[in-house]
Design a protein around this motif. Structure first.
Motif, mmCIF file in Angstrom:
data_model
loop_
_atom_site.group_PDB
_atom_site.id
_atom_site.type_symbol
_atom_site.label_atom_id
_atom_site.label_comp_id
_atom_site.label_asym_id
_atom_site.label_seq_id
_atom_site.Cartn_x
_atom_site.Cartn_y
_atom_site.Cartn_z
ATOM 1 N N HIS A 1 0.881 -1.347 0.080
ATOM 2 C CA HIS A 1 -0.018 0.081 -0.053
ATOM 3 C C HIS A 1 0.663 1.188 0.058
ATOM 4 O O HIS A 1 0.565 2.254 -0.688
ATOM 5 C CB HIS A 1 -0.879 0.020 1.258
ATOM 6 N N GLN A 2 1.908 1.197 0.680
ATOM 7 C CA GLN A 2 2.797 2.328 0.743
ATOM 8 C C GLN A 2 3.462 2.668 -0.537
ATOM 9 O O GLN A 2 3.709 3.648 -1.233
ATOM 10 C CB GLN A 2 3.922 2.073 1.740
ATOM 11 N N SER B 1 1.916 9.276 -6.045
ATOM 12 C CA SER B 1 2.374 10.777 -5.681
ATOM 13 C C SER B 1 3.448 11.002 -6.345
ATOM 14 O O SER B 1 3.864 12.201 -6.612
ATOM 15 C CB SER B 1 2.414 10.803 -4.161
ATOM 16 N N GLY B 2 4.373 10.291 -6.428
ATOM 17 C CA GLY B 2 5.631 10.268 -7.244
ATOM 18 C C GLY B 2 6.875 10.727 -6.322
ATOM 19 O O GLY B 2 7.830 11.056 -6.485
ATOM 20 N N ASP B 3 6.380 10.613 -4.881
ATOM 21 C CA ASP B 3 7.223 11.230 -3.632
ATOM 22 C C ASP B 3 7.791 9.633 -3.300
ATOM 23 O O ASP B 3 7.076 9.161 -2.545
ATOM 24 C CB ASP B 3 6.631 11.927 -2.675
ATOM 25 N N TYR B 4 8.800 9.289 -3.621
ATOM 26 C CA TYR B 4 9.334 7.988 -3.239
ATOM 27 C C TYR B 4 9.961 7.972 -1.786
ATOM 28 O O TYR B 4 10.495 6.815 -1.107
ATOM 29 C CB TYR B 4 10.471 7.238 -4.152
ATOM 30 N N THR B 5 9.935 9.136 -1.133
ATOM 31 C CA THR B 5 10.612 9.227 0.302
ATOM 32 C C THR B 5 9.586 9.215 1.340
ATOM 33 O O THR B 5 9.731 9.257 2.488
ATOM 34 C CB THR B 5 11.329 10.434 0.466
ATOM 35 N N GLU B 6 8.356 9.242 0.821
ATOM 36 C CA GLU B 6 6.942 9.457 1.814
ATOM 37 C C GLU B 6 7.093 8.277 2.636
ATOM 38 O O GLU B 6 6.780 7.060 2.217
ATOM 39 C CB GLU B 6 5.704 9.611 0.677
ATOM 40 N N GLU C 1 15.119 7.484 -0.698
ATOM 41 C CA GLU C 1 14.059 6.643 -1.189
ATOM 42 C C GLU C 1 13.792 5.217 -0.463
ATOM 43 O O GLU C 1 14.680 4.899 0.363
ATOM 44 C CB GLU C 1 13.844 6.378 -2.374
ATOM 45 N N GLY C 2 12.623 4.683 -0.454
ATOM 46 C CA GLY C 2 12.361 3.521 -0.281
ATOM 47 C C GLY C 2 12.840 2.502 -1.403
ATOM 48 O O GLY C 2 13.662 3.044 -2.104
ATOM 49 N N LEU C 3 11.920 1.542 -1.469
ATOM 50 C CA LEU C 3 12.152 0.632 -3.034
ATOM 51 C C LEU C 3 11.399 0.822 -4.068
ATOM 52 O O LEU C 3 11.359 0.210 -4.809
ATOM 53 C CB LEU C 3 12.089 -0.829 -2.149
#
Length: 293
Positions: free
Chosen positions: A221-222, A229-234, A282-284
């Protein structure tokens, strides 16, 4: 025949492999008049004893009812079987496993012959068919009006999930979910391989592994939110930089245990490539963009 049975939609079913036979039995049990055809006639005998009408040819079967369900080996089998039939005016539901491109092309092919088209991707195995509590369902895509017209009938063997007017979307959803399943199987295989030579009972590891996979599943889900959103650090807790730094432990452990790293190596390489682009916070999710050409 009771009045209740008469009101049930009549169905033609082409293909009586394991899945086709399960579908047939579910519709028969629910009181739907059913005409069946199979390339190997011997497979029709048991269903005939249960009340199905057996057609001598695919053309005869198609001519028998407005609703025609196809559950064959592959897309080429669908064309071969339907080529000599009269499809004009028919509602064709194709439950044969195919690619999105094949489903779209088959929908056009069917439309050119005067029929309406729904494609389906079955998320179940035959023992789950006709048993609501088993949780099986079928993705459907194509004409929304056609889906609405036959939803009640299609819901008899398994749940229904409509995913869009694009005929290829059912196959795409099907393959996407199954691809994730095989990725999970790959990770589980690596986990079991690591303990294979040790005095550790795989049966004792299994519940720990299953619970861990369930606990990690909500991460999708994340990922989805980040992709939208295009924000991969969220919401990132374990950064890409930190995770890449830890991959050597996994590779070293595999080497020490005499286990090939091939099931993890490709993913780790993608992580390293993404990090090299300067995306350490970022995450993955960014790995996904590296997969898309």
């Amino acid at each position: 025949m009771t009045q209740h049975t008469v009101e049930k939609t009549s169905i033609t079913l082409l293909g009586l492999g394991g899945m086709g036979t399960a579908l047939a039995r579910a519709w028969l049990a629910a009181g739907h008049p059913l005409t069946v055809w199979n390339r190997t006639p011997a497979r029709t005998a048991a269903l005939a004893a249960e009340g199905a009408r057996v057609a001598d040819s695919a053309a005869e079967a198609v001519a028998s009812n407005a609703l025609v369900v196809v559950c064959l080996l592959d897309d080429s089998s669908v064309e071969e079987v339907l080529a000599g039939t009269g499809l004009a005016g028919k509602d064709l539901v194709n439950l044969t496993t195919s690619t999105p491109a094949q489903a779209r092309a088959r929908g056009e092919w069917v439309g050119e012959r005067g029929a309406r088209y729904l494609d389906g991707g079955i998320m179940a195995v035959p023992p789950m068919i006709g048993i609501p509590e088993a949780g099986g369902y079928v993705f459907y895509s194509g004409s929304p009006k056609l889906f609405e017209r036959h939803q009640e009938t299609l819901a008899v063997p398994a749940g229904t999930v409509y995913v869009g007017q694009d005929a290829g979307f059912a196959a795409l959803h099907d393959v996407a979910l199954l691809s994730a399943m095989y990725g999970m199987f790959a990770g589980a295989a690596h986990a079991f391989a690591l303990i294979r030579k040790e005095n550790i009972d795989p049966v004792s590891l299994a519940p720990l592994l299953a619970d861990w996979l369930v606990a990690m599943a909500p991460a999708v889900h994340q990922t989805a939110d980040q992709l939208r959103s295009g924000d991969y650090t969220e919401g990132v807790v374990s950064s890409l930089a930190m995770q890449v730094a830890g991959t050597q432990t996994f590779l070293s452990t595999a080497e020490q245990q005499g286990v090939s790293p091939e099931l993890l190596g490709s993913y780790f390489e993608l992580m390293r490539r993404r990090l090299a682009q300067g995306s350490g916070e970022e995450g993955l999710a960014g790995v996904i963009d590296l997969l898309v050409h």
